[in-house]
Motif scaffolding. Structure first.
Motif, mmCIF file in Angstrom:
data_model
loop_
_atom_site.group_PDB
_atom_site.id
_atom_site.type_symbol
_atom_site.label_atom_id
_atom_site.label_comp_id
_atom_site.label_asym_id
_atom_site.label_seq_id
_atom_site.Cartn_x
_atom_site.Cartn_y
_atom_site.Cartn_z
ATOM 1 N N SER A 1 -6.706 12.234 8.532
ATOM 2 C CA SER A 1 -5.884 12.243 7.415
ATOM 3 C C SER A 1 -6.335 11.756 6.223
ATOM 4 O O SER A 1 -6.078 10.613 5.742
ATOM 5 C CB SER A 1 -4.903 11.400 8.265
ATOM 6 N N TYR A 2 -7.038 12.589 5.576
ATOM 7 C CA TYR A 2 -7.853 12.242 4.217
ATOM 8 C C TYR A 2 -6.656 12.090 3.100
ATOM 9 O O TYR A 2 -7.179 11.512 2.091
ATOM 10 C CB TYR A 2 -8.896 13.155 3.865
ATOM 11 N N GLN A 3 -5.658 12.766 3.222
ATOM 12 C CA GLN A 3 -4.642 12.529 2.421
ATOM 13 C C GLN A 3 -3.694 11.353 2.493
ATOM 14 O O GLN A 3 -2.504 11.294 1.758
ATOM 15 C CB GLN A 3 -3.645 13.899 2.347
ATOM 16 N N MET A 4 -3.906 10.625 3.577
ATOM 17 C CA MET A 4 -2.766 9.473 3.983
ATOM 18 C C MET A 4 -2.723 8.823 2.671
ATOM 19 O O MET A 4 -1.478 8.093 2.342
ATOM 20 C CB MET A 4 -3.628 8.680 5.273
ATOM 21 N N ARG A 5 -3.700 8.460 1.917
ATOM 22 C CA ARG A 5 -3.630 7.265 0.857
ATOM 23 C C ARG A 5 -2.413 7.987 -0.321
ATOM 24 O O ARG A 5 -1.816 7.132 -0.715
ATOM 25 C CB ARG A 5 -4.873 6.899 0.108
ATOM 26 N N GLU A 6 -2.820 9.071 -0.377
ATOM 27 C CA GLU A 6 -1.873 9.798 -1.506
ATOM 28 C C GLU A 6 -0.532 9.879 -0.847
ATOM 29 O O GLU A 6 0.538 9.632 -1.673
ATOM 30 C CB GLU A 6 -2.381 11.201 -1.744
ATOM 31 N N ASP A 7 -0.401 10.198 0.295
ATOM 32 C CA ASP A 7 0.988 10.098 0.858
ATOM 33 C C ASP A 7 1.500 8.878 0.735
ATOM 34 O O ASP A 7 2.941 8.687 0.546
ATOM 35 C CB ASP A 7 0.957 10.679 2.555
ATOM 36 N N ILE A 8 0.887 7.712 0.932
ATOM 37 C CA ILE A 8 1.381 6.581 1.042
ATOM 38 C C ILE A 8 1.688 5.941 -0.481
ATOM 39 O O ILE A 8 2.819 5.394 -0.725
ATOM 40 C CB ILE A 8 0.388 5.472 1.687
ATOM 41 N N LEU A 9 0.808 6.374 -1.552
ATOM 42 C CA LEU A 9 1.028 6.036 -2.975
ATOM 43 C C LEU A 9 2.325 6.770 -3.351
ATOM 44 O O LEU A 9 3.183 6.318 -4.157
ATOM 45 C CB LEU A 9 -0.054 6.267 -3.722
ATOM 46 N N GLN A 10 2.687 7.877 -2.733
ATOM 47 C CA GLN A 10 3.957 8.656 -3.419
ATOM 48 C C GLN A 10 5.199 7.686 -2.712
ATOM 49 O O GLN A 10 6.092 7.764 -3.472
ATOM 50 C CB GLN A 10 3.915 9.967 -2.528
ATOM 51 N N LEU A 11 5.149 7.114 -1.620
ATOM 52 C CA LEU A 11 6.240 6.289 -1.012
ATOM 53 C C LEU A 11 6.302 5.054 -1.709
ATOM 54 O O LEU A 11 7.283 4.495 -1.786
ATOM 55 C CB LEU A 11 5.904 6.321 0.688
ATOM 56 N N TYR A 12 5.089 4.448 -1.716
ATOM 57 C CA TYR A 12 4.886 3.062 -2.218
ATOM 58 C C TYR A 12 4.000 2.838 -3.224
ATOM 59 O O TYR A 12 2.613 2.467 -3.180
ATOM 60 C CB TYR A 12 4.889 1.997 -1.156
ATOM 61 N N PRO A 13 4.260 3.311 -4.625
ATOM 62 C CA PRO A 13 3.333 3.522 -5.772
ATOM 63 C C PRO A 13 2.512 1.857 -5.682
ATOM 64 O O PRO A 13 3.357 0.832 -5.540
ATOM 65 C CB PRO A 13 4.146 3.570 -7.151
ATOM 66 N N GLU A 14 1.473 1.677 -6.216
ATOM 67 C CA GLU A 14 0.813 0.447 -6.318
ATOM 68 C C GLU A 14 1.764 -0.467 -7.328
ATOM 69 O O GLU A 14 1.884 -0.111 -8.498
ATOM 70 C CB GLU A 14 -0.566 0.490 -7.136
ATOM 71 N N GLY A 15 1.884 -1.909 -6.948
ATOM 72 C CA GLY A 15 2.842 -2.861 -7.357
ATOM 73 C C GLY A 15 4.062 -2.863 -6.865
ATOM 74 O O GLY A 15 4.869 -3.704 -7.228
#
Length: 306
Positions: A194-208
């Motif tokens: 799941s190397y794309q997991m961080r990008e998936d999460i950032l799309q759902l919950y952008p930093e901040g």
């Protein structure tokens, strides 16, 4: 003359006492230093805590520990005398040790030990402690480190030939540990990591953005899961692992464009990566596809075991 002789003897006695005191001080210091060395040696050789039940001569049920939390696992050993090379399998999310149970057992036919376990809080059905809302990529990294420490200490195991194999989220976790412990991990095999997991999460919950304490979609996780993924970029550490990596991708999963992008990025980042497509495999690698995936892994193991 007598006074001079008496004075001389007094000086001799004083010097002798000073020397004795100095010797006693030196001996005490040496004893203290020796005791410190012994204590440090004892501390260094303390064995990781494990509860082991021998089901048979070649099968063990083990509870590993991370701090005071139990990690349920199984170990399968080849027949005969060891020490044996070993593969530690890490399941995806949500999953259990049972994903790799047959694979771990099957390795023994090739003279290789297999270990599979449940991550703490890895799913609602697992046999380890913890809950899914307390789990994250970094807690699972800590779990795998604890399991690896214990497995390395076992006399049946050849610690110089220790391999990690992870599926999906377990592949991401295995990569973190391999990158942290390059000298100890002889090889790394990842099945659709799941190397794309961080990008998936950032799309759902952008930093901040505000993160709720508990999330139910697309999976039931806690706030720590989101926070740790946001703070952890696998590509910042991936290049540390300079040994050969085997990445397996399911033929029927190639429609996932984001995953394809990140597999290409992994191929560019790992110093030495072999990328194989498994015929007929989906992300789950079930049935015959799983058998084909293990055939790829056995070929890789045979090439890399000393």
């Amino acid at each position: 003359m007598k006074k001079k002789i008496i004075l001389l003897w007094v000086m001799v006695l004083l010097l002798s006492c000073t020397a004795c005191a100095s010797n006693e001080t030196a001996q005490e210091a040496a004893q203290e230093t020796s005791q410190e060395v012994v204590e440090e040696t004892v501390e260094e050789t303390v064995q990781p805590k494990m509860d082991i039940t021998d089901i048979s001569a070649t099968e063990k049920e083990i509870y590993f520990y991370r701090d005071d939390l139990k990690i349920y696992g199984k170990m399968y050993l080849p027949e005969g005398e060891g020490p044996f090379p070993v593969v530690i399998f890490s399941h995806g999310f949500p999953g259990t040790y049972f994903w790799a149970d047959a694979y771990a057992k099957g390795l023994t036919n090739s003279g290789i030990a297999g270990v599979t376990f449940d991550f703490i809080g890895g799913s609602a059905e697992n046999k380890s402690d913890g809950t899914v809302t307390e789990m994250s990529v970094l807690t699972e990294v800590a779990d795998l480190n604890a399991v690896m420490d214990s497995v390395q200490s076992m006399p049946e195991i050849d610690a110089n030939n220790l391999f990690l194999c992870g599926h999906s989220f377990g592949g991401l976790v295995s990569t973190y540990v391999a990158a942290e412990r390059t000298d100890e991990v002889k090889g790394l095999m990842v099945w659709e990591p799941s190397y794309q997991m961080r990008e998936d999460i950032l799309q759902l919950y952008p930093e901040g953005s505000e993160i709720p304490d508990e999330i139910f979609s697309p999976a039931h996780v806690g706030k720590i899961f989101i926070e740790d993924i946001q703070a952890s970029d696998i590509f910042e550490v991936m290049a540390n692992y300079d040994k050969k990596v085997l990445l397996l991708q399911g033929e029927l999963s190639k429609t996932n464009e984001l995953q394809e992008v990140y597999f290409n990025k992994a191929a560019e980042t790992f110093p030495n990566m072999q990328w194989e497509i498994v015929d007929g495999a989906t992300h789950a690698f079930s049935g015959k596809a799983g058998e084909r995936a293990m055939e790829n892994c056995l070929s890789y193991l045979n090439e890399n075991i000393d």
